[in-house]
Design a protein around this motif. Structure first.
Motif, PDB file in Angstrom:
ATOM      1  N   LEU A  16      -4.661   2.130   7.380  1.00 31.91           N
ATOM      2  CA  LEU A  16      -3.188   2.374   7.747  1.00 31.91           C
ATOM      3  C   LEU A  16      -2.321   2.269   6.472  1.00 31.91           C
ATOM      4  N   LEU A  17      -2.959   1.289   5.539  1.00 30.97           N
ATOM      5  CA  LEU A  17      -1.997   1.249   4.134  1.00 30.97           C
ATOM      6  C   LEU A  17      -2.221   2.591   3.604  1.00 30.97           C
ATOM      7  N   TYR A  18      -3.542   3.140   3.668  1.00 30.28           N
ATOM      8  CA  TYR A  18      -3.576   4.235   2.916  1.00 30.28           C
ATOM      9  C   TYR A  18      -3.019   5.644   3.340  1.00 30.28           C
ATOM     10  N   PHE A  19      -2.948   5.596   4.682  1.00 28.01           N
ATOM     11  CA  PHE A  19      -2.284   6.960   5.271  1.00 28.01           C
ATOM     12  C   PHE A  19      -0.864   6.599   5.533  1.00 28.01           C
ATOM     13  N   ARG A  20      -0.402   5.519   5.717  1.00 27.68           N
ATOM     14  CA  ARG A  20       0.949   5.110   6.072  1.00 27.68           C
ATOM     15  C   ARG A  20       1.560   4.081   5.008  1.00 27.68           C
ATOM     16  N   ARG A  23       4.967   0.178   4.603  1.00 25.62           N
ATOM     17  CA  ARG A  23       5.535  -0.267   6.040  1.00 25.62           C
ATOM     18  C   ARG A  23       5.855  -1.734   5.661  1.00 25.62           C
ATOM     19  N   SER A  24       6.680  -2.240   6.620  1.00 25.99           N
ATOM     20  CA  SER A  24       7.051  -3.439   6.692  1.00 25.99           C
ATOM     21  C   SER A  24       5.968  -4.484   7.287  1.00 25.99           C
ATOM     22  N   ASP A  71      10.988  -8.307   0.536  1.00 25.06           N
ATOM     23  CA  ASP A  71      11.498  -6.758   1.135  1.00 25.06           C
ATOM     24  C   ASP A  71      10.521  -6.003   0.609  1.00 25.06           C
ATOM     25  N   ASP A  72       9.566  -6.223  -0.270  1.00 26.27           N
ATOM     26  CA  ASP A  72       8.811  -4.928  -0.653  1.00 26.27           C
ATOM     27  C   ASP A  72       7.755  -4.751   0.445  1.00 26.27           C
ATOM     28  N   PRO A  73       7.579  -3.299   0.584  1.00 29.60           N
ATOM     29  CA  PRO A  73       6.627  -2.710   1.517  1.00 29.60           C
ATOM     30  C   PRO A  73       5.210  -2.840   1.170  1.00 29.60           C
ATOM     31  N   TYR A  74       4.454  -2.909   1.938  1.00 30.39           N
ATOM     32  CA  TYR A  74       3.022  -3.124   2.017  1.00 30.39           C
ATOM     33  C   TYR A  74       2.354  -1.842   1.408  1.00 30.39           C
ATOM     34  N   ARG A  75       1.458  -2.007   0.449  1.00 28.49           N
ATOM     35  CA  ARG A  75       0.832  -0.959  -0.091  1.00 28.49           C
ATOM     36  C   ARG A  75      -0.644  -1.000  -0.727  1.00 28.49           C
ATOM     37  N   LEU A  76      -1.440   0.070  -1.016  1.00 30.01           N
ATOM     38  CA  LEU A  76      -2.402   0.058  -1.480  1.00 30.01           C
ATOM     39  C   LEU A  76      -2.381   0.624  -3.009  1.00 30.01           C
TER      40      LEU A  76
END
Length: 130
Positions: A16-20, A23-24, A71-76
């Protein structure tokens, strides 16, 4: 991926983190289980498990960076790679070639196994961390 029994859910979170990306917490929690959304504490626990599983790149940058603020989004990390992305690249290269693309089709289909009809699959082995 994880010895606690949460490996499949952690792998799902990684996908989910890789393809989208971007996200919050609320969106991630809802996507991980639409019927019974995760709590933020569950999300944080699974992110910690993902961080432990993936580790850091050779320079020491974590593959699952911590957010600097709420406030920062989650990501890889941008250096994380995915077999599916490589498969698509190989398949797209083969499509315009028609029947002559047998070598590239074989290479893309066997990439997940670390071998292809045309020789070793390019890039890291499927068992290496990405």
């Amino acid at each position: 991926m994880d010895s606690t029994g949460h490996g499949p859910r952690i792998a799902q979170l990684a996908a989910l983190l890789y393809f989208r990306p971007g996200r919050s917490a609320d969106v991630l929690c809802a996507h991980m289980d639409p019927v019974s959304p995760w709590s933020v504490s569950t999300l944080n626990a699974r992110l910690q498990g993902l961080r432990r599983s993936l580790g850091s790149d050779p320079v020491g940058n974590p593959y699952v960076p911590r957010r600097r603020s709420g406030d920062d989004p989650y990501r890889l990390s941008p250096s994380v790679r995915c077999d599916w992305t490589r498969f698509l690249q190989l398949a797209e290269r083969a499509l315009p070639l028609g029947p002559a693309s047998r070598t590239w089709k074989g290479r893309s289909l066997w990439c997940g196994a670390g071998r292809s009809e045309a020789g070793p699959c390019p890039g890291p082995s499927p068992t290496s961390r990405r």
